[in-house]
Design an enzyme around this catalytic site. Structure first.
Site, mmCIF file in Angstrom:
data_model
loop_
_atom_site.group_PDB
_atom_site.id
_atom_site.type_symbol
_atom_site.label_atom_id
_atom_site.label_comp_id
_atom_site.label_asym_id
_atom_site.label_seq_id
_atom_site.Cartn_x
_atom_site.Cartn_y
_atom_site.Cartn_z
ATOM 1 N N CYS A 2 0.830 -1.190 0.000
ATOM 2 C CA CYS A 2 0.000 0.000 0.000
ATOM 3 C C CYS A 2 0.873 1.252 0.000
ATOM 4 O O CYS A 2 1.911 1.313 0.654
ATOM 5 C CB CYS A 2 -0.946 0.093 1.191
ATOM 6 S SG CYS A 2 -2.092 -1.268 1.274
ATOM 7 N N ARG A 27 3.875 -0.198 -4.900
ATOM 8 C CA ARG A 27 3.635 -0.699 -3.542
ATOM 9 C C ARG A 27 2.355 -1.533 -3.439
ATOM 10 O O ARG A 27 2.085 -2.132 -2.399
ATOM 11 C CB ARG A 27 3.548 0.477 -2.559
ATOM 12 C CG ARG A 27 4.844 1.242 -2.431
ATOM 13 C CD ARG A 27 4.678 2.382 -1.462
ATOM 14 N NE ARG A 27 4.523 1.922 -0.102
ATOM 15 C CZ ARG A 27 5.504 1.729 0.757
ATOM 16 N NH1 ARG A 27 6.742 1.974 0.380
ATOM 17 N NH2 ARG A 27 5.283 1.313 1.978
ATOM 18 N N TRP A 78 -2.504 -2.854 -1.628
ATOM 19 C CA TRP A 78 -2.136 -4.279 -1.712
ATOM 20 C C TRP A 78 -2.983 -4.948 -0.637
ATOM 21 O O TRP A 78 -2.777 -4.731 0.552
ATOM 22 C CB TRP A 78 -0.646 -4.462 -1.435
ATOM 23 C CG TRP A 78 -0.177 -5.873 -1.656
ATOM 24 C CD1 TRP A 78 0.177 -6.439 -2.848
ATOM 25 C CD2 TRP A 78 0.015 -6.879 -0.659
ATOM 26 N NE1 TRP A 78 0.560 -7.751 -2.642
ATOM 27 C CE2 TRP A 78 0.475 -8.049 -1.311
ATOM 28 C CE3 TRP A 78 -0.163 -6.927 0.725
ATOM 29 C CZ2 TRP A 78 0.759 -9.225 -0.640
ATOM 30 C CZ3 TRP A 78 0.121 -8.115 1.399
ATOM 31 C CH2 TRP A 78 0.580 -9.253 0.712
ATOM 32 N N ASN A 102 -1.720 2.492 5.470
ATOM 33 C CA ASN A 102 -0.769 1.459 5.043
ATOM 34 C C ASN A 102 -0.390 0.673 6.290
ATOM 35 O O ASN A 102 -0.003 1.273 7.286
ATOM 36 C CB ASN A 102 0.448 2.150 4.413
ATOM 37 C CG ASN A 102 1.657 1.229 4.238
ATOM 38 O OD1 ASN A 102 2.792 1.680 4.264
ATOM 39 N ND2 ASN A 102 1.422 -0.047 4.049
ATOM 40 N N GLY A 103 -0.525 -0.648 6.240
ATOM 41 C CA GLY A 103 -0.153 -1.463 7.402
ATOM 42 C C GLY A 103 -1.274 -2.406 7.792
ATOM 43 O O GLY A 103 -2.185 -2.669 6.999
ATOM 44 N N GLU A 488 17.943 -17.199 -7.924
ATOM 45 C CA GLU A 488 17.480 -15.853 -8.283
ATOM 46 C C GLU A 488 16.832 -15.873 -9.676
ATOM 47 O O GLU A 488 15.794 -15.257 -9.898
ATOM 48 C CB GLU A 488 18.667 -14.883 -8.225
ATOM 49 C CG GLU A 488 18.401 -13.455 -8.691
ATOM 50 C CD GLU A 488 17.366 -12.707 -7.854
ATOM 51 O OE1 GLU A 488 16.953 -13.198 -6.794
ATOM 52 O OE2 GLU A 488 16.960 -11.617 -8.301
ATOM 53 N N LYS A 492 12.979 -14.807 -10.433
ATOM 54 C CA LYS A 492 12.588 -13.809 -11.435
ATOM 55 C C LYS A 492 11.561 -14.423 -12.397
ATOM 56 O O LYS A 492 10.572 -13.788 -12.754
ATOM 57 C CB LYS A 492 13.792 -13.328 -12.267
ATOM 58 C CG LYS A 492 14.808 -12.486 -11.558
ATOM 59 C CD LYS A 492 14.425 -11.039 -11.430
ATOM 60 C CE LYS A 492 13.877 -10.770 -10.068
ATOM 61 N NZ LYS A 492 14.808 -10.550 -8.993
ATOM 62 N N GLU A 495 8.087 -14.894 -10.551
ATOM 63 C CA GLU A 495 7.319 -13.705 -10.202
ATOM 64 C C GLU A 495 6.853 -12.924 -11.431
ATOM 65 O O GLU A 495 5.825 -12.265 -11.386
ATOM 66 C CB GLU A 495 8.058 -12.803 -9.207
ATOM 67 C CG GLU A 495 9.269 -12.093 -9.717
ATOM 68 C CD GLU A 495 9.921 -11.201 -8.659
ATOM 69 O OE1 GLU A 495 9.234 -10.621 -7.816
ATOM 70 O OE2 GLU A 495 11.166 -11.069 -8.684
ATOM 71 N N HIS A 511 19.507 -36.216 -6.938
ATOM 72 C CA HIS A 511 18.848 -36.725 -5.727
ATOM 73 C C HIS A 511 17.332 -36.512 -5.755
ATOM 74 O O HIS A 511 16.674 -36.637 -4.739
ATOM 75 C CB HIS A 511 19.449 -36.065 -4.484
ATOM 76 C CG HIS A 511 20.900 -36.357 -4.323
ATOM 77 N ND1 HIS A 511 21.376 -37.593 -3.950
ATOM 78 C CD2 HIS A 511 21.997 -35.586 -4.538
ATOM 79 C CE1 HIS A 511 22.696 -37.571 -3.912
ATOM 80 N NE2 HIS A 511 23.100 -36.362 -4.269
ATOM 81 N N LYS A 610 6.087 -4.175 -3.966
ATOM 82 C CA LYS A 610 7.535 -3.962 -3.858
ATOM 83 C C LYS A 610 8.028 -4.022 -2.409
ATOM 84 O O LYS A 610 8.985 -4.716 -2.109
ATOM 85 C CB LYS A 610 7.871 -2.601 -4.475
ATOM 86 C CG LYS A 610 9.342 -2.255 -4.492
ATOM 87 C CD LYS A 610 10.043 -2.993 -5.591
ATOM 88 C CE LYS A 610 11.520 -2.664 -5.669
ATOM 89 N NZ LYS A 610 12.249 -3.715 -6.363
HETATM 90 O O1 M6R Z 1 13.196 -4.640 0.028
HETATM 91 P P1 M6R Z 1 13.746 -6.011 0.305
HETATM 92 O O2 M6R Z 1 15.067 -6.221 -0.358
HETATM 93 O O3 M6R Z 1 13.827 -6.317 1.763
HETATM 94 O O4 M6R Z 1 12.724 -7.005 -0.346
HETATM 95 C C1 M6R Z 1 12.882 -8.381 -0.209
HETATM 96 C C2 M6R Z 1 12.024 -9.141 -1.192
HETATM 97 O O5 M6R Z 1 10.669 -8.832 -0.981
HETATM 98 C C3 M6R Z 1 12.393 -8.816 -2.643
HETATM 99 O O6 M6R Z 1 13.736 -9.051 -2.888
HETATM 100 C C4 M6R Z 1 11.533 -9.650 -3.611
HETATM 101 O O7 M6R Z 1 11.864 -10.989 -3.496
HETATM 102 C C5 M6R Z 1 11.717 -9.149 -5.044
HETATM 103 N N1 M6R Z 1 10.432 -8.864 -5.604
HETATM 104 C C6 M6R Z 1 12.350 -10.114 -5.945
HETATM 105 O O8 M6R Z 1 12.473 -9.640 -7.246
#
Ligand code: M6R
Length: 615
Positions: A2, A27, A78, A102-103, A488, A492, A495, A511, A610
């Site tokens: 949010c 956000r 969100w 927000n929260g 990673e 990517k 997501e 395994h 984010k």
């Molecule tokens: O702001 P942060 O680095 O603490 O965020 C951590 C994760 O939420 C963030 O890296 C998330 O996994 C990304 N969307 C990945 O691309």
């Protein structure tokens, strides 16, 4: 999670609110809404416009139904409590109070019961609406003014909340409240702004006040008065930020993500600036209180998502360089464990946003056990660096604002600063020769050019991506520091493309995961030369034997292995210390192009946000 904004001044609020929300949409984008106070027949009334879905829907609605007034608040959501519908979109109202939040209000169920028993009818399923009713009730039942009523209400709520609140009867004030969620006030001339982060209001001002835990601010167009929840005045400094507003624009790129991928060479250069002193042959860890690290005997890293993967690479880097044992925990796990840390443990929190609730809580948990805290962060003045400032400090990545939900330039600069930290600790602990240190520093200097070289593969990678638009599963394989890069790459892909993807340590595949391989399965193998190259070649052959479709990330001159892959992406031959950073770039581009080819919303993938400021 949010984003909230506010405006009070001499201009029309509507345009400023919508424009600021556009820059905060990363956000959350489940719904959006604004509220303004407009004067009609000498009486102020609240105008609320809300729409489910992305901000664009709200804009269309507001165009048909303008929202007049010079004071207002806005929200991009969100969803946590209540489905992402118009009914649950913010702002929420209990006349004369309207607010955005927000929260999470953790005691909302109990408060809800209380309000329902008083005969109140709730219009939404949110936790937020309760707060509007609490303030309103204080006004009605106790004849309190807006400020006193808000103060009384916030003392009753528990949890995390950044609030911006309007009162129809006091139409020149926005009240802001901050508890465990970020909130800043932007200072203008005869106007003031409110936002969850700087980027939202950068085109309007570069002077900010950052609210601290437990702050309540009364914001008018020409004054800002900050107190705590009990009315005691608080002084907060004004900060200047010299970022250009264009940092939060796409600047000709189709998506923020692509722009941010291409910004990586500059982000790395900025992150290294002033930190490699060849004259003195040392790394400069500005912001880190190195003297406090003299007697540490181990390191624990806590982080989430991509930042966790950067932490995994750091384990290889720091153990190798500084000969210090490094443990790693997902922040969400660490925070609920009786962890064995003490004053000789350095706990490093890695976070792009500096606001991730789990990472923040994990660091607080470690602090309660007397551990030293250090943060690796991209966002100035955010909560995590503030927590660490009186401990071991913060080493900032200088990636600039990262708008795309998928982390790219923040991730690569995290790898860079963690390598710097490894070198700094190695030097402090006498674990590195002068020659090796010079070599390692020179290697870091080569990184921006190596990343540029990979970026030249963009259209080649785009073509490869076209072949996999109908893939439903993918495997990513790597070894050593390329294993976290495999994780990673898979993250990517998941997501952005909604493809089920798994990262695997290549040696572990036999395994279990090898059972997944058939003629449909794309397998991305990170197979550059190094001490486990032969092993990787064997792993690649195992995949090939079972019909898997191999995309190899290979050294640029490795024609032999290239001939064994269906597709290959050559990367420059670099030293081991920067290989992980270089190898991550083709995987970012692959995930980007695949998602784009599928017509998905790259910058705003479904269900994500984010900054994850809730548990
Ligand atoms: O702001 P942060 O680095 O603490 O965020 C951590 C994760 O939420 C963030 O890296 C998330 O996994 C990304 N969307 C990945 O691309």
């Amino acid at each position: 999670m949010c984003g909230i904004v506010g405006y009070v001044g001499h201009q029309k609020a509507e345009g400023i609110l919508l424009d600021s929300l556009r820059r905060l949409e990363y956000r959350g984008y489940d719904s959006a809404g604004i509220a303004t106070l407009s004067l009609e027949n000498n009486l102020y009334q609240t105008e609320i416009r809300r729409a489910a879905g992305k901000l664009e829907n709200l804009k269309v609605f507001v165009k048909k139904n303008p929202c007049p007034g010079n004071i207002g608040i806005g929200h991009t959501r969100w969803a946590t409590h209540g489905k992402p519908t118009e009914k649950n979109a913010h702002p929420h109202q209990s006349n004369p109070i309207t607010l955005v939040h927000n929260g999470i209000i953790e005691n909302h169920l109990q408060l809800r019961e209380q309000l329902l028993s008083q005969g109140l009818v709730l219009k939404s399923d949110t936790d937020t609406e309760i707060v509007a009713h609490l303030i309103s009730a204080e006004k009605k039942n106790n004849h309190a003014d807006f400020i006193t009523a808000t103060r009384a209400a916030v003392q009753q709520i528990k949890g995390a909340f950044a609030l911006a609140i309007l009162d129809e009867n006091e139409p020149d004030i926005i009240i802001c409240v901050k508890q465990s969620c970020p909130l800043i006030i932007g200072i203008g001339l005869g106007e003031n702004f409110i936002a969850s982060d700087f980027t939202a209001i950068l085109p309007y001002t570069n002077q900010f006040i950052i609210l601290e835990e437990g702050d309540m601010a009364v914001v008018k167009k020409d004054s800002i008065l900050i107190s705590n929840f009990y009315g005691i005045e608080q002084k907060r400094p004004i900060k200047f930020l010299d970022w250009s507003p264009s940092v939060a624009e796409k600047n000709g790129f189709a998506h923020f993500m692509l722009k941010e991928i291409f910004e990586q060479p500059v982000a790395i250069t900025d992150t290294l600036r002033g930190r490699l002193s060849f004259a003195e042959n040392r790394v400069v860890l500005d912001g880190v209180h190195l003297d406090k690290l003299k007697y540490i005997n181990r390191i624990c890293i806590v982080a989430c998502g991509s930042s966790f993967h950067a932490g995994m690479i750091a384990k290889y880097q720091i153990e190798d360089l500084a000969k210090l044992p490094v443990e790693l925990d997902l922040a969400s796990e660490f925070r609920y464990r009786p962890v064995l840390v003490d004053a000789q443990t350095l706990v490093i929190g890695i976070s792009q946003s500096g606001e991730t609730a789990d990472t923040l809580a994990a660091l607080r948990h470690a602090q309660s056990k007397d551990a030293l805290l250090l943060s690796i962060c991209n966002t100035l003045e955010s909560s995590i660096p503030r927590l660490c400032q009186h401990s071991a400090g913060t080493l900032y990545t200088r990636a600039g604002p990262e708008i795309s939900v998928a982390s790219t330039k923040a991730f690569i600069t995290q790898i860079v600063v963690l390598q710097l930290l490894g070198l700094g600790l190695a030097q402090q602990r006498d674990q590195i020769t002068e020659d090796n240190l010079t070599r390692q520093m020179n290697a870091l200097l080569q990184l921006p050019t190596a990343v540029e070289t990979v970026l030249q593969q963009d259209s080649h990678i785009q073509k490869i991506a076209q072949h996999f638009v109908s893939a439903t599963d993918m495997l990513f394989l790597g070894r050593g520091a390329l294993y976290p890069i495999a994780l990673e790459g898979a993250l990517k892909m998941k997501e952005l493309s909604y493809v089920h993807a798994e990262g695997y340590a290549a040696g572990e595949m036999k395994h279990g995961a090898i059972a997944l391989i058939d003629e449909q399965m794309p397998v991305i193998v990170l197979a550059t030369r190094g001490h486990v190259y032969e092993k990787l070649v064997s792993n690649l052959e195992e995949v090939k034997t079972r019909g898997g479709r191999i995309i190899g990330i290979l050294d640029e001159n490795d024609d032999t292995l290239k001939s064994r892959c269906e597709f290959s992406i050559p990367i420059p031959i670099v030293t081991k210390s920067i290989l992980a950073a270089v190898a991550t770039v083709p995987l970012q581009l692959l995930a980007y192009h695949l998602a784009n080819a599928k017509g998905l919303d790259v910058d705003q993938p479904r269900n994500l946000a984010k900054s994850v400021t809730v548990e």
